[in-house]
Motif scaffolding. Structure first.
Motif, short mmCIF file in Angstrom:
data_model
loop_
_atom_site.label_atom_id
_atom_site.label_comp_id
_atom_site.label_asym_id
_atom_site.label_seq_id
_atom_site.Cartn_x
_atom_site.Cartn_y
_atom_site.Cartn_z
N MET A 1 0.85 -1.19 0.00
CA MET A 1 0.00 0.00 0.00
C MET A 1 0.89 1.24 0.00
O MET A 1 1.70 1.45 0.89
N SER A 2 0.75 2.08 -1.03
CA SER A 2 1.59 3.26 -1.11
C SER A 2 1.00 4.40 -0.30
O SER A 2 -0.22 4.50 -0.13
N PRO A 3 1.84 5.29 0.23
CA PRO A 3 1.34 6.44 0.98
C PRO A 3 0.47 7.33 0.11
O PRO A 3 0.60 7.36 -1.12
N GLU A 4 -0.42 8.08 0.74
CA GLU A 4 -1.31 8.98 0.03
C GLU A 4 -0.50 9.97 -0.81
O GLU A 4 0.54 10.46 -0.39
N GLY A 5 -0.99 10.23 -2.01
CA GLY A 5 -0.33 11.17 -2.91
C GLY A 5 0.52 10.51 -3.96
O GLY A 5 0.97 11.16 -4.91
N ASN A 6 0.77 9.20 -3.82
CA ASN A 6 1.58 8.49 -4.80
C ASN A 6 0.69 7.76 -5.79
O ASN A 6 -0.35 7.21 -5.44
N SER A 7 1.12 7.76 -7.04
CA SER A 7 0.37 7.10 -8.11
C SER A 7 0.99 5.75 -8.42
O SER A 7 2.17 5.66 -8.79
N ILE A 8 0.20 4.67 -8.29
CA ILE A 8 0.70 3.35 -8.63
C ILE A 8 1.02 3.27 -10.12
O ILE A 8 1.92 2.53 -10.54
N GLN B 1 11.91 18.53 3.90
CA GLN B 1 12.16 19.50 4.97
C GLN B 1 12.30 18.80 6.32
O GLN B 1 13.14 19.16 7.14
N ARG B 2 11.49 17.77 6.54
CA ARG B 2 11.54 17.06 7.82
C ARG B 2 12.88 16.35 8.02
O ARG B 2 13.49 16.44 9.10
N VAL B 3 13.37 15.66 7.01
CA VAL B 3 14.53 14.78 7.21
C VAL B 3 15.86 15.49 6.99
O VAL B 3 16.90 15.00 7.46
N LEU B 4 15.86 16.63 6.30
CA LEU B 4 17.12 17.32 6.05
C LEU B 4 17.63 18.02 7.30
O LEU B 4 16.87 18.62 8.06
N LYS B 5 18.95 17.97 7.48
CA LYS B 5 19.59 18.77 8.52
C LYS B 5 19.52 20.25 8.14
O LYS B 5 19.33 20.60 6.96
N GLN B 6 19.72 21.11 9.11
CA GLN B 6 19.86 22.53 8.79
C GLN B 6 21.10 22.70 7.91
O GLN B 6 22.17 22.21 8.24
N GLY B 7 20.92 23.38 6.79
CA GLY B 7 22.00 23.51 5.82
C GLY B 7 22.03 22.40 4.80
O GLY B 7 22.84 22.42 3.87
N GLY B 8 21.12 21.41 4.96
CA GLY B 8 21.05 20.32 4.00
C GLY B 8 20.45 20.77 2.67
O GLY B 8 19.84 21.84 2.56
N ILE B 9 20.62 19.92 1.65
CA ILE B 9 20.27 20.30 0.28
C ILE B 9 19.28 19.32 -0.31
O ILE B 9 19.45 18.10 -0.22
N PHE B 10 18.24 19.86 -0.92
CA PHE B 10 17.31 19.08 -1.74
C PHE B 10 17.62 19.41 -3.19
O PHE B 10 17.50 20.56 -3.61
N ALA B 11 18.06 18.41 -3.96
CA ALA B 11 18.54 18.64 -5.32
C ALA B 11 17.75 17.80 -6.32
O ALA B 11 17.66 16.58 -6.19
N VAL B 12 17.19 18.48 -7.30
CA VAL B 12 16.42 17.84 -8.37
C VAL B 12 17.17 18.09 -9.68
O VAL B 12 17.47 19.23 -10.01
N TYR B 13 17.51 17.02 -10.41
CA TYR B 13 18.21 17.26 -11.66
C TYR B 13 17.75 16.31 -12.75
O TYR B 13 17.39 15.17 -12.51
N GLY C 1 10.69 2.36 -0.97
CA GLY C 1 10.15 3.52 -0.28
C GLY C 1 9.62 4.56 -1.24
O GLY C 1 9.75 4.43 -2.47
N TYR C 2 9.03 5.59 -0.67
CA TYR C 2 8.40 6.66 -1.45
C TYR C 2 8.94 8.01 -1.00
O TYR C 2 9.34 8.19 0.14
N SER C 3 8.88 8.95 -1.92
CA SER C 3 9.50 10.26 -1.68
C SER C 3 8.84 11.03 -0.54
O SER C 3 9.48 11.87 0.09
N ASN C 4 7.57 10.76 -0.28
CA ASN C 4 6.86 11.51 0.77
C ASN C 4 6.70 10.70 2.05
O ASN C 4 5.92 11.07 2.93
N GLN C 5 7.46 9.60 2.16
CA GLN C 5 7.46 8.82 3.40
C GLN C 5 8.82 8.12 3.52
O GLN C 5 8.95 6.93 3.23
N LEU C 6 9.82 8.86 3.94
CA LEU C 6 11.19 8.35 4.03
C LEU C 6 11.44 7.77 5.41
O LEU C 6 11.09 8.37 6.43
N ASP C 7 12.05 6.61 5.42
CA ASP C 7 12.29 5.90 6.68
C ASP C 7 13.61 6.35 7.29
O ASP C 7 14.61 5.62 7.29
#
Length: 273
Positions: A1-8, A133-145, A99-105
């Motif tokens: 069962m995928s978390p809400e917001g994910n498309s199978i 935002q939840r899992v990143l440290k302060q100063g951490g980077i979210f990178a999309v490429y 895992g899923y991008s909106n529910q990281l373990d």
């Protein structure tokens, strides 16, 4: 069962062609490691590569981070990544997990860098960035490429490549119900999504190029590795076959049995927490 917001449908789009994907798609360029490490200002303790596919964007961190976790919801893609990892030396600090991008373990503020290579447009952006935002440290980077398709080599081949993708998309729209189609978001909106999240004190886009050697087989393979074409094959449709054979013939004539340099143009959008 995928978390809400994910498309199978988005997850299953990548089933059944991990081998051709991994064989022909480019590994993430070393420039990614260099840019992100410089922005972080220290060697990362933990890098999470989310939507990591077959690990082409994960294994590049092997010598550059203390721990690397590749997160991938598709079983076929993740299995290929794990097969590669099993024959990779000095890789005990790398793991691949379902895992899923909106529910990281992982705990709050535990990650230095999150990367999404060729994958963020398949994710629900609001919940994904909230989780980042939840899992990143302060100063951490979210990178999309992402790299632009097709890679630069010859305008006639590029036009045929694009036409194949357009034909595939038209066939999918014709022969599948709307609710069973994958949802692909606009990559041009990635930077604004980062800014709209209010999760980052600094955001920007960085554009760079990467040169690789390529022969006719690989150039055709790059086109065949596109998810739209693979979806057409899985539907059992044969309408693309004549165009594919023409494309293959023209690629063989252009490369003339010899490899050439091709250019991948990359667009990196990042946010610093």
């Amino acid at each position: 069962m995928s978390p809400e917001g994910n498309s199978i449908n988005n997850v299953e789009r990548f089933s059944g062609f991990a081998a051709i994907y991994d064989q022909h798609r480019p590994e993430a360029p070393e420039a990614i490691v260099s840019i992100l490490t410089d922005y972080l200002e220290h060697r990362p303790d933990l890098v999470m590569d989310v939507g990591c596919g077959t690990g082409l964007s994960t294994l590049i961190w092997r010598d550059h981070a203390e721990q690397i976790i590749g997160v991938e919801p598709n079983d076929d893609m993740r299995s290929k990544a794990e097969d590669k990892l099993s024959v990779t030396n000095n890789a005990g600090h790398i793991t691949f997990v379902q895992g899923y991008s909106n529910q990281l373990d992982t705990p709050d503020e535990s990650v230095d860098i999150i990367t999404c290579s060729q994958s963020f447009h398949w994710m629900e952006p609001v919940s994904t960035l909230k989780e980042g935002q939840r899992v990143l440290k302060q100063g951490g980077i979210f990178a999309v490429y992402d790299c632009d398709w097709p890679p630069v080599v010859n305008w006639r081949l590029e036009e045929e490549y694009l036409h194949l993708i357009q034909q595939a998309d038209a066939l999918i729209a014709q022969f599948t119900e709307k609710e069973s189609q994958a949802v692909k978001r606009n990559k041009d909106e990635h930077l604004q999504a980062l800014r709209n999240s209010k999760a980052f004190r600094y955001t920007r886009e960085i554009v760079f190029h990467h040169i690789e050697r390529c022969d006719a087989e690989r150039y055709v393979g790059l086109a065949l590795s596109q998810g739209g074409l693979q979806t057409v094959f899985k539907l059992g449709l044969e309408q693309l076959n004549p165009s594919i054979e023409t494309f293959r013939t023209n690629a063989q004539q252009f490369f003339n049995g010899k490899p050439r340099d091709i250019m991948f143009s990359y667009r990196l959008r990042l946010g610093i927490k």
